[in-house]
Design an enzyme around this catalytic site. Structure first.
Site, PDB file in Angstrom:
ATOM      1  N   CYS A 154      40.911  41.023 -10.412  1.00 26.29           N
ATOM      2  CA  CYS A 154      40.666  41.088 -11.871  1.00 26.29           C
ATOM      3  C   CYS A 154      42.010  40.859 -12.953  1.00 26.29           C
ATOM      4  O   CYS A 154      41.784  40.382 -14.110  1.00 26.29           O
ATOM      5  CB  CYS A 154      40.283  42.262 -12.349  1.00 26.29           C
ATOM      6  SG  CYS A 154      39.080  43.025 -10.994  1.00 26.29           S
ATOM      7  N   HIS A 192      41.492  23.021 -18.868  1.00 23.95           N
ATOM      8  CA  HIS A 192      42.022  23.532 -17.771  1.00 23.95           C
ATOM      9  C   HIS A 192      42.377  22.045 -17.181  1.00 23.95           C
ATOM     10  O   HIS A 192      41.661  21.620 -16.340  1.00 23.95           O
ATOM     11  CB  HIS A 192      41.217  24.324 -16.875  1.00 23.95           C
ATOM     12  CG  HIS A 192      41.739  24.949 -15.862  1.00 23.95           C
ATOM     13  ND1 HIS A 192      42.387  24.428 -14.771  1.00 23.95           N
ATOM     14  CD2 HIS A 192      42.051  26.522 -15.943  1.00 23.95           C
ATOM     15  CE1 HIS A 192      42.889  25.157 -14.028  1.00 23.95           C
ATOM     16  NE2 HIS A 192      42.871  26.331 -14.418  1.00 23.95           N
ATOM     17  N   HIS A 228      48.253  28.101 -20.497  1.00 20.07           N
ATOM     18  CA  HIS A 228      48.175  28.276 -19.135  1.00 20.07           C
ATOM     19  C   HIS A 228      48.688  27.090 -18.316  1.00 20.07           C
ATOM     20  O   HIS A 228      50.000  27.021 -18.032  1.00 20.07           O
ATOM     21  CB  HIS A 228      46.693  28.371 -19.048  1.00 20.07           C
ATOM     22  CG  HIS A 228      46.405  28.819 -17.751  1.00 20.07           C
ATOM     23  ND1 HIS A 228      46.323  29.791 -17.389  1.00 20.07           N
ATOM     24  CD2 HIS A 228      45.684  28.170 -16.771  1.00 20.07           C
ATOM     25  CE1 HIS A 228      45.746  30.124 -16.222  1.00 20.07           C
ATOM     26  NE2 HIS A 228      45.409  28.815 -15.636  1.00 20.07           N
ATOM     27  N   CYS A 266      42.843  37.746 -14.932  1.00 21.79           N
ATOM     28  CA  CYS A 266      42.181  37.259 -16.376  1.00 21.79           C
ATOM     29  C   CYS A 266      42.279  38.361 -17.256  1.00 21.79           C
ATOM     30  O   CYS A 266      42.397  38.054 -18.376  1.00 21.79           O
ATOM     31  CB  CYS A 266      40.617  37.024 -15.873  1.00 21.79           C
ATOM     32  SG  CYS A 266      40.500  35.550 -15.063  1.00 21.79           S
ATOM     33  N   HIS A 267      42.315  39.728 -16.850  1.00 27.41           N
ATOM     34  CA  HIS A 267      42.107  40.629 -17.883  1.00 27.41           C
ATOM     35  C   HIS A 267      43.685  41.310 -18.196  1.00 27.41           C
ATOM     36  O   HIS A 267      43.697  42.052 -18.845  1.00 27.41           O
ATOM     37  CB  HIS A 267      41.231  41.720 -17.164  1.00 27.41           C
ATOM     38  CG  HIS A 267      39.757  41.169 -17.318  1.00 27.41           C
ATOM     39  ND1 HIS A 267      39.144  41.141 -18.270  1.00 27.41           N
ATOM     40  CD2 HIS A 267      39.004  41.030 -16.174  1.00 27.41           C
ATOM     41  CE1 HIS A 267      37.948  40.761 -18.143  1.00 27.41           C
ATOM     42  NE2 HIS A 267      37.892  40.513 -16.452  1.00 27.41           N
ATOM     43  N   MET A 327      33.564  34.961 -16.066  1.00 28.23           N
ATOM     44  CA  MET A 327      33.477  36.107 -15.287  1.00 28.23           C
ATOM     45  C   MET A 327      32.839  35.823 -13.892  1.00 28.23           C
ATOM     46  O   MET A 327      31.401  35.596 -14.007  1.00 28.23           O
ATOM     47  CB  MET A 327      33.236  37.527 -15.836  1.00 28.23           C
ATOM     48  CG  MET A 327      33.445  38.695 -14.782  1.00 28.23           C
ATOM     49  SD  MET A 327      33.719  40.126 -15.682  1.00 28.23           S
ATOM     50  CE  MET A 327      33.042  41.218 -13.969  1.00 28.23           C
TER      51      MET A 327
HETATM   52 FE1  DHE Z   1      45.332  29.027 -10.574  1.00 32.14          FE
HETATM   53  C1  DHE Z   1      47.728  26.557 -11.022  1.00 32.14           C
HETATM   54  C2  DHE Z   1      47.126  30.825 -13.029  1.00 32.14           C
HETATM   55  C3  DHE Z   1      42.820  31.117 -10.860  1.00 32.14           C
HETATM   56  C4  DHE Z   1      44.217  27.517  -7.936  1.00 32.14           C
HETATM   57  N1  DHE Z   1      47.103  28.716 -11.746  1.00 32.14           N
HETATM   58  C5  DHE Z   1      47.844  27.537 -11.978  1.00 32.14           C
HETATM   59  C6  DHE Z   1      48.806  27.910 -13.054  1.00 32.14           C
HETATM   60  C7  DHE Z   1      48.583  29.084 -13.338  1.00 32.14           C
HETATM   61  C8  DHE Z   1      47.666  29.640 -12.816  1.00 32.14           C
HETATM   62  C9  DHE Z   1      49.583  29.539 -14.546  1.00 32.14           C
HETATM   63  C10 DHE Z   1      49.878  26.671 -13.243  1.00 32.14           C
HETATM   64  C11 DHE Z   1      51.174  26.828 -12.155  1.00 32.14           C
HETATM   65  C12 DHE Z   1      52.207  25.810 -12.351  1.00 32.14           C
HETATM   66  O1  DHE Z   1      51.681  24.695 -12.749  1.00 32.14           O
HETATM   67  O2  DHE Z   1      53.493  26.272 -12.553  1.00 32.14           O
HETATM   68  N2  DHE Z   1      44.899  30.478 -11.727  1.00 32.14           N
HETATM   69  C13 DHE Z   1      45.725  31.301 -12.786  1.00 32.14           C
HETATM   70  C14 DHE Z   1      45.236  32.370 -13.242  1.00 32.14           C
HETATM   71  O3  DHE Z   1      45.405  33.446 -14.061  1.00 32.14           O
HETATM   72  C15 DHE Z   1      43.752  32.479 -12.770  1.00 32.14           C
HETATM   73  C16 DHE Z   1      42.755  31.919 -14.054  1.00 32.14           C
HETATM   74  C17 DHE Z   1      43.038  33.473 -12.339  1.00 32.14           C
HETATM   75  C18 DHE Z   1      43.875  34.372 -11.442  1.00 32.14           C
HETATM   76  O4  DHE Z   1      43.627  35.608 -10.923  1.00 32.14           O
HETATM   77  O5  DHE Z   1      44.768  33.882 -10.587  1.00 32.14           O
HETATM   78  C19 DHE Z   1      43.709  31.566 -11.708  1.00 32.14           C
HETATM   79  N3  DHE Z   1      43.729  29.192  -9.777  1.00 32.14           N
HETATM   80  C20 DHE Z   1      42.656  30.349  -9.682  1.00 32.14           C
HETATM   81  C21 DHE Z   1      41.643  30.086  -8.805  1.00 32.14           C
HETATM   82  O6  DHE Z   1      40.648  30.943  -8.899  1.00 32.14           O
HETATM   83  C22 DHE Z   1      42.300  29.209  -7.857  1.00 32.14           C
HETATM   84  C23 DHE Z   1      41.040  27.952  -7.796  1.00 32.14           C
HETATM   85  C24 DHE Z   1      42.146  29.542  -6.520  1.00 32.14           C
HETATM   86  C25 DHE Z   1      43.287  30.654  -6.154  1.00 32.14           C
HETATM   87  O7  DHE Z   1      44.064  30.297  -5.627  1.00 32.14           O
HETATM   88  O8  DHE Z   1      43.066  31.704  -6.507  1.00 32.14           O
HETATM   89  C26 DHE Z   1      43.392  28.512  -8.716  1.00 32.14           C
HETATM   90  N4  DHE Z   1      45.850  27.242  -9.708  1.00 32.14           N
HETATM   91  C27 DHE Z   1      45.281  26.945  -8.571  1.00 32.14           C
HETATM   92  C28 DHE Z   1      45.872  25.500  -7.985  1.00 32.14           C
HETATM   93  C29 DHE Z   1      46.831  25.216  -9.049  1.00 32.14           C
HETATM   94  C30 DHE Z   1      46.780  26.283 -10.084  1.00 32.14           C
HETATM   95  C31 DHE Z   1      45.254  25.001  -6.705  1.00 32.14           C
HETATM   96  C32 DHE Z   1      47.909  24.275  -8.876  1.00 32.14           C
HETATM   97  C33 DHE Z   1      47.275  23.099  -9.672  1.00 32.14           C
HETATM   98  C34 DHE Z   1      48.110  21.709  -9.527  1.00 32.14           C
HETATM   99  O9  DHE Z   1      47.739  20.733  -9.029  1.00 32.14           O
HETATM  100  O10 DHE Z   1      49.351  21.995  -9.805  1.00 32.14           O
END
Ligand code: DHE
Length: 557
Positions: A64, A390, A348, A67-68, A105
């Site tokens: 959680c 996104h 983000h 996001c929160h 959510m």
């Molecule tokens: Fe991510 C990138 C944050 C949920 C997979 N994710 C990022 C980045 C951030 C971020 C800040 C950019 C990093 C950078 O470029 O320096 N992600 C968050 C969250 O805060 C969020 C919404 C909720 C959480 O609790 O994490 C979240 N993200 C997810 C997922 O549910 C995903 C699909 C699977 C997982 O790992 O939990 C996911 N995020 C990814 C991936 C990238 C990413 C694969 C990199 C993408 C790229 O091609 O650079």
């Protein structure tokens, strides 16, 4: 029975209106709904044992807090402070946690991720004051630092005959591992124990080292030149993190190739500069400050994306809750220079335009994209796009009519939005939305292309419709008038994250499946859009982000 059901529906609708809205709307609503003095007292906090509280605290962190917020003050999701949660009470909170909300959510109960006991636990936990986690000083980070293979004991040339620049680092999210897969032969070269839920991988400027960051703030460094690529160092830099980047500048101001890594933390809200050869923590810098819109102090401004400039010794560090984009000059880290650019709250993810002069980042809950000029170190503009953009790092190509463009998908609606990025030769289109393509629905997380490809690929991983969440769409670069072509990439599961191989001829897509079913990576021939291979191996547990070495070093997307 019917009356009971109607009462429950009413509770859900009321609650969705608050929980499902945009963060700004929710904050406004929260402000409006602060109880005036004359209002009846809130119900008492439900009882919890110490063991239950500890378990719920861990679940909140795992599922959680992203996001929160750790302090539950809200970010991508609304705030969950006791003044609101106690007014809802346990029954309504359980409904949210079970069914999710239209605001995005997840339906933790319906997906089977949390069982009835855990949902009850979380509903009670949320009515208590959020515990404030400890800070993490540099000394404590140093105590966790492990240099497993010192630089002098590493090979001086690759110990295998593979094309390591075409390796993919693939996050195996629920296994706490990263698979190194040979992009040419599709063999799993090694599986590296990285720790809990690696979020992203980034490469050193030479490409030799992969740096991973887990949700738990543990950074790991993998040497791709070893006969079986493995960890050479690790360190815990924060208790929650999402980003890591490296130093990519080489020029008149010095050679910083493979010199530093930098981790962006959610908690504590800071970034940490690490030695790029050993991961020794060198410096931590707090991001706590004031918001761009109202100048209010924020105790938890989290570090979202970080990118490294190729033309200056600079990292672009996006501070989510304050809405400031920090340009951090790492040429002299003892006399660190930071330029703070006022942008927009809820920063983000984002990436470079094709020239790598401009950085475009989604301010997701503001429905905008901020553009920074890394040369002049100023904000260029804020662009209104669709609902909850996104982009991942976005995608760059040349549109026949509008010239160079960068694109994003959206979580909140099915739309691929193209922004003109060439103020010199196409000034009339620069920083404007020049095209929108309809996709199948919202829930889009990532978009990707490659200079050698004719297509732009998009996923819908978080759409609530099972058929859409496993569907991909491509749009043609050459024929922008053509409608997107879409198909289901698997019979079940979610299609998530796209990455090209080094040549730009193949596209790799992860298929996340339920815990009890095999996940896989589908490899497409980018020319024909036909499936070329399915990487199915019991070791591939929830493959998520896939990072091709060459493309990640060179920011090709
Ligand atoms: Fe991510 C990138 C944050 C949920 C997979 N994710 C990022 C980045 C951030 C971020 C800040 C950019 C990093 C950078 O470029 O320096 N992600 C968050 C969250 O805060 C969020 C919404 C909720 C959480 O609790 O994490 C979240 N993200 C997810 C997922 O549910 C995903 C699909 C699977 C997982 O790992 O939990 C996911 N995020 C990814 C991936 C990238 C990413 C694969 C990199 C993408 C790229 O091609 O650079």
């Amino acid at each position: 029975m019917r009356t009971q059901r109607r009462a429950l529906c009413l509770a859900i609708v009321m609650a969705l209106t608050v929980l499902g809205g945009t963060a700004a709307g929710v904050l406004a609503q929260a402000r409006r709904s602060q109880p005036p003095a004359a209002q009846p007292a809130l119900p008492p906090r439900p009882r919890m044992t110490d063991a239950e509280f500890a378990e719920a605290k861990q679940i909140f962190f795992d599922r959680c807090a992203g996001c929160h917020g750790v302090l539950r003050k809200g970010a991508t999701g609304p705030h969950l402070l006791p003044e609101k949660t106690r007014a809802y009470g346990t029954v309504v909170l359980k409904t949210f946690i079970t069914n999710g909300t239209q605001g995005g959510m997840p339906d933790w109960g319906r997906q089977g991720i949390l069982d009835a006991r855990q949902i009850d636990l979380m509903a009670r936990y949320l009515q208590h004051d959020p515990p404030v986690p400890p800070e993490l000083p540099l000394g404590q980070m140093k105590a966790s630092w492990k240099l497993l293979v010192p630089p002098g004991q590493r090979p001086d040339r690759p110990q295998h005959g593979r094309d390591w620049q075409n390796f993919f680092a693939v996050t195996l999210r629920d296994a706490g591992q990263v698979a190194i897969i040979d992009g040419t032969t599709k063999e799993i070269v090694s599986i590296v124990e990285t720790g809990y839920a690696v979020h992203i991988s980034r490469m050193s400027a030479s490409g030799r080292y992969v740096y991973t960051i887990g949700r738990d703030g543990k950074a790991t460094m993998i040497d791709l030149w070893m006969a079986r690529p493995d960890k050479v160092a690790e360190v815990k830099t924060c208790s929650e993190a999402r980003s890591v980047e490296t130093s990519k500048y080489r020029g008149p101001e010095g050679d910083f190739h493979d010199r530093y890594a930098v981790v962006g933390c959610y908690w504590p809200p800071h970034f940490v500069i690490l030695d790029g050869q050993t991961l020794e923590p060198l410096k931590n810098v707090s991001t706590r400050s004031y918001t761009v819109d109202r100048g209010e102090f924020h105790p938890e401004p989290r570090v979202a994306s970080i990118v490294a400039s190729h033309f200056k010794p600079t990292w672009i560090i996006n501070v989510k809750e304050t809405g400031l984009i920090w340009l951090v000059d790492y040429a002299d880290i003892r006399n660190l220079k930071i330029t703070q650019i006022e942008a927009e709250k809820f920063l983000h993810d984002g990436g470079w335009d094709a020239s790598k002069r401009y950085f475009l980042v989604a301010a997701n809950q503001a429905n905008r994209v901020a553009v920074v000029d890394a040369r002049t170190e100023k904000l260029v503009t804020l662009i209104d796009v669709g609902k909850i953009p996104h982009p991942g790092r976005g995608a760059n190509w040349v549109d026949p009519e509008y010239g160079p463009v960068w694109a994003t998908v959206h979580l909140g609606e099915g739309r691929l939005t193209l922004i003109g990025t060439d103020p010199e030769r196409h000034p009339q289109h620069a920083w404007k939305v020049v095209r929108n393509y309809p996709l199948l629905g919202g829930g889009g997380l990532f978009v990707k292309t490659h200079p050698e490809s004719e297509w732009v690929w998009a996923d819908h991983a978080l759409n609530s419709d099972p058929a859409i969440q496993r569907s991909l769409c491509v749009v043609s670069k050459r024929d922008p008038g053509a409608a997107p072509r879409c198909w289901e990439a698997a019979a079940e599961g979610r299609a998530v994250h796209l990455e090209y191989d080094r040549s730009g001829r193949e596209v790799w897509v992860s298929i996340w499946n339920r815990k009890d079913r095999q996940s896989e990576v589908v490899v497409y021939d980018d020319r024909t859009l036909q499936e070329k291979a399915r990487l199915r191996d019991p070791r591939l547990i929830t493959p998520t982000g896939k990072f091709n070495v060459y493309n990640t070093v060179n920011d090709i997307y």
